[in-house]
Structure formats: C-alpha cells, structure tokens
Design a protein around this motif. Sequence first.
Motif, short mmCIF file in Angstrom:
data_model
loop_
_atom_site.label_atom_id
_atom_site.label_comp_id
_atom_site.label_asym_id
_atom_site.label_seq_id
_atom_site.Cartn_x
_atom_site.Cartn_y
_atom_site.Cartn_z
N GLU A 1 33.14 47.15 24.66
CA GLU A 1 33.40 46.65 26.01
C GLU A 1 32.80 47.65 26.99
OE1 GLU A 1 34.51 43.77 26.60
OE2 GLU A 1 35.62 43.19 24.80
N LYS B 1 46.79 42.31 29.93
CA LYS B 1 47.31 43.54 30.54
C LYS B 1 48.32 43.26 31.66
CE LYS B 1 43.21 46.44 29.75
NZ LYS B 1 42.16 47.27 30.40
N THR C 1 38.38 43.61 38.07
CA THR C 1 37.42 43.77 36.98
C THR C 1 36.50 42.55 36.91
OG1 THR C 1 39.11 42.86 35.50
CG2 THR C 1 38.88 45.24 35.56
N THR D 1 36.33 35.47 27.15
CA THR D 1 36.82 36.85 27.18
C THR D 1 38.24 36.96 26.63
OG1 THR D 1 35.46 37.34 29.11
CG2 THR D 1 37.29 38.83 28.70
N GLN D 2 39.06 35.93 26.87
CA GLN D 2 40.47 35.98 26.46
C GLN D 2 40.65 35.62 24.97
OE1 GLN D 2 41.80 37.14 29.17
NE2 GLN D 2 40.02 36.47 30.38
N ASP E 1 37.14 38.94 20.78
CA ASP E 1 36.87 40.36 21.03
C ASP E 1 35.42 40.66 20.66
OD1 ASP E 1 39.30 41.71 21.92
OD2 ASP E 1 40.14 41.09 20.00
N GLU F 1 41.74 40.32 32.91
CA GLU F 1 42.28 40.84 31.66
C GLU F 1 43.74 40.44 31.57
OE1 GLU F 1 39.69 44.83 30.95
OE2 GLU F 1 41.03 44.91 32.68
#
Length: 497
Positions: free
Chosen positions: A64, A494, A487, A56-57, A60, A491
């Motif tokens: 989403e 962020k 989540t 996920t990191q 992309d 993430e």
Amino acid sequence: MKKLFIVFFTLGLVIFGGCGEKKSKEKEKLVFAQLSDPKTLDPQNSTDNYSQVAITQIYDRLFEIDEKNGTPVPSLVESYKKINDNILEIVLKKGVKFTNGDSLTAEDVKFTLERAKENPKVAHLYKMIKDVKVLNNNTLEIITEEPFAPLLNHLSHKSSSIINKKEVLKNSENYFNNPVATGPYKVQNWALGDSITLISNENYYKGSPKIKTVIIKAVPEENSRVIGLETGEIDMSLDIPAISWEELEKSGKAKVYSAPSTTTGYVGLNTKSPTLSNKLLRQIIAMAIDKESIVDTIYLGKTKVANQFLAPPVFGYNKDALPQEYNVEKAQQLLEENGLVGTKLKISVSSPERVQVATIIQDQLKKIGIDLEIELLEWGAFLSQTGSGNTDMFIMGWGPSTYDGDYGYYPNIHTSQMGSNGNRAFYSNPKIDSLLELARKENDIEKRKEYYKEIQEILNEDVPLIPLYHGNVVYGVNTNLKNVEATGYPEFYKYEF
C-alpha cells in the motif's frame, strides 16, 4: 397513583431501551455516498475511481502507499528483498485467509499478476514482468525483463488486488459479483446502478472492523449528498463541492476533511478528431482558458492552478515547471489569422460541478470566436463516449494512486493506451513513448525526473491535455464518525462511531 407511575416508568424503559438498542445497531452501519456506483468488482479490469472505492474494501494488495510520503509499504508482504536489478523476492504474511477460509498462497499472487498482465486496461503496469516464480507456499520471485523502477508502486495499484485462484477457475463468470478475497469487507448485496452493501470480514487478518456494514450508494446530485449529510441519511460522502464546505461545517452535523491529492483536473482534447487534429487550434484553446478564474469561481480558491499534468505529491512533479501561456489577445489573433473563427466543438462532462467548469470555458472560448457545446453524461456513458473518441473535448480528473509519474503519464499519453485504456485524447508521439519507456527502466531518481520534465515540456507544445487544477481529496463526514483522515480511498475498517 404509585401504580400508575410504575407503569409509565416501565413503559418508558421499554421505549427508550428499544431506541437505544436500535441506535446501537445503527452505529455499526455506515452509508457512503459517491457520484456513481461501482461499474465492476474485477480489480484487473478497473481504472475508475468509483469502482476502486469498493475494490479497496474487498481486496488486499502486496503493498500500500504511505500517503504521508508517497512510498510503498508492505501489506500482505512479511518481507522482501531485491536479489538484483531484475529480481524481487517476496515472503507473504502467514495466517492471511480468504473469506471462504482458504489460506493466501504465492500461487494466488502469481495468478493475479499474470491475469493483470493480460488485461489491456492495466497491462502497462505489469508488462515488464517476465515471470513470477513460486518458491514455496509463502515465497515468490517477481522477475522483470529489465530494471523496473516503479515496480513496488505498481504492486500497490488496485489492479494488483489479490484474487483467489481456485475460486476464479471454478466459477470465473460469477466470481466478481461476490468475490472471495482477503480484505476487511465482503459483498452482501449489489443493486446495480444504485448501491452495494458490504459486510465485515470477521476473520480479517488486521482485526475485525468496528463498522459491520457499509453501504456505498450512488448519489449523482451534489445537493443530495450535502442534504443527506445534514439529515444524517448519509454518514460520509465523496465529491463535496467547495461551495458547500462552510454550510456543512455550520450545520454541526458534519465535518469536511480535505487534503492535497494526486489528482489533476484537466481538459482532454481528442487529437484524432477532424477539428482538433490541428495542433495550432489546441494551442489557441489552451491560451484562451483562464485557469485562475475556474479555481476561484468553482473551487473558491481551495485548489491550486495546475502548472503541469502531475500533481505535487506525485514523483516526477516539477515545481519549477511553467504552465501553458494564458494570452487571450494572442489566441484571438491566431484564430483570426488562420481562418478558425467560428470553429464549433463539443465538450463532454460527467457531473454538475464539471458543467460549471465547462460553462466558464465555453464563455472564454466564445470571446475569441469558438462555439462550444456542453454535453452532460452519466458516468458510464461518459467513459464509453470518451473511450470511443466520440467527442472533441472532455473534462476529467486523473490521480495516480501509485504516487509515481509512470502511472500519471503512461496510461494517458502512451500510444499503446489509446481509447478506453486511458489515452482518451488519442495522442501519439514517438518521442513521448520513448521517454516513458526510458523513465520506467531508470533507477537513478534524478535521471527519471529529467525524463518526466522533458515529457511535460513536449506536452505543453502538443497540448493533448490542458491541466486546470491540482485537486484535493474531500470527504463530508458525520461528526460522530471517528478515525477518519482525508486519504485517497476511504479506509472503512479503521473507522468507528
């Protein structure tokens, strides 16, 4: 005396100034703990949660999921439109760069989706795609053989993470050890079995992350993750047991973030094993398991007893569904009448928490005359053991990150997915297969729901899976870390200290 004071004052500035400088640097590094390290960074070859945290990191995707309502939203996509039921046109965002400086193109997307379609683990998500047609550098069409209701949801799956076509073709053997991708982080170091260190992609199209270094560390012991949060050695952790929530909050060093997730914790029953091929025995086991006691004892009432395999946030969940019957007396009677008293079984688990769940089930089955042996395995060994069918039962969780019932059911119960592809119960039912195929082709929402309702009714009868609880996503988080939400996947880009 005045001279001495100046010397000490100056020395104090140096010492505390140095500490301040060190602290400032530490604020750009985050240590994240989870049960296991990633097993792969190849998105098209991964379905396990711990690998997908890192994936996920690094990468992309085209879309989403907005977890507030479970709908897909554009990510790498500037705009999209349905030309007809079988053709989706996508325009990519301009200016998106891979970490080597290459621009993202429609060819990279085509290459990614075609590669995903070829991998048995995830091919079911994309098998309806007939062709990916590149119109220009930034525009493509995805053409399906038939209407494909969950297409946008599937394009949010981690296996659709976009890879760099040129770099994969140039160095396919090593590409996934240090991927060239478009995500907010890139790999600095990967110590297999221990941790992976990610550093920020300063040219990330959504902006440079404030957290410059992320260490994703394997910490199998639950207590070690909790202690690490309390001592500050760990900044954020997945897999925090319910019994430790209050302790963490009281420490003042960490907070617990929790929200309902798409995950259902369940017992899988190997329908191809000599013993559990007996449907009646599977039904008896389901009758004998008191789910309420598991939720109350292990999860302290913080999860909900499952009434079906799909969790409430997932499309296709039926709030009116009745759970499998809990009836110890009937279970014992059926066991005796059919000469099944003394049946011996083995259940495989992958964490201390699931050992506790298995122990409760072991006690409950013992009361009716079934002996259950518990086997604790490391995560990789657990996946191998259950994928090859070398156990009778297992405890696992499944959370469709796409928020669609197709990814909830298809990999777990479709005949084509037997084994390590997802169907670890080795379950096969032509009627189920047919309903799954109909549901993915149906654009009428209410008709799709009816298909999934019928599927659950058949599962309640056949019992390849026993849903135990609908889970939460839970993080233990350093109180100094900001912008965190519960989540499905962290993430990091962020967050900030």
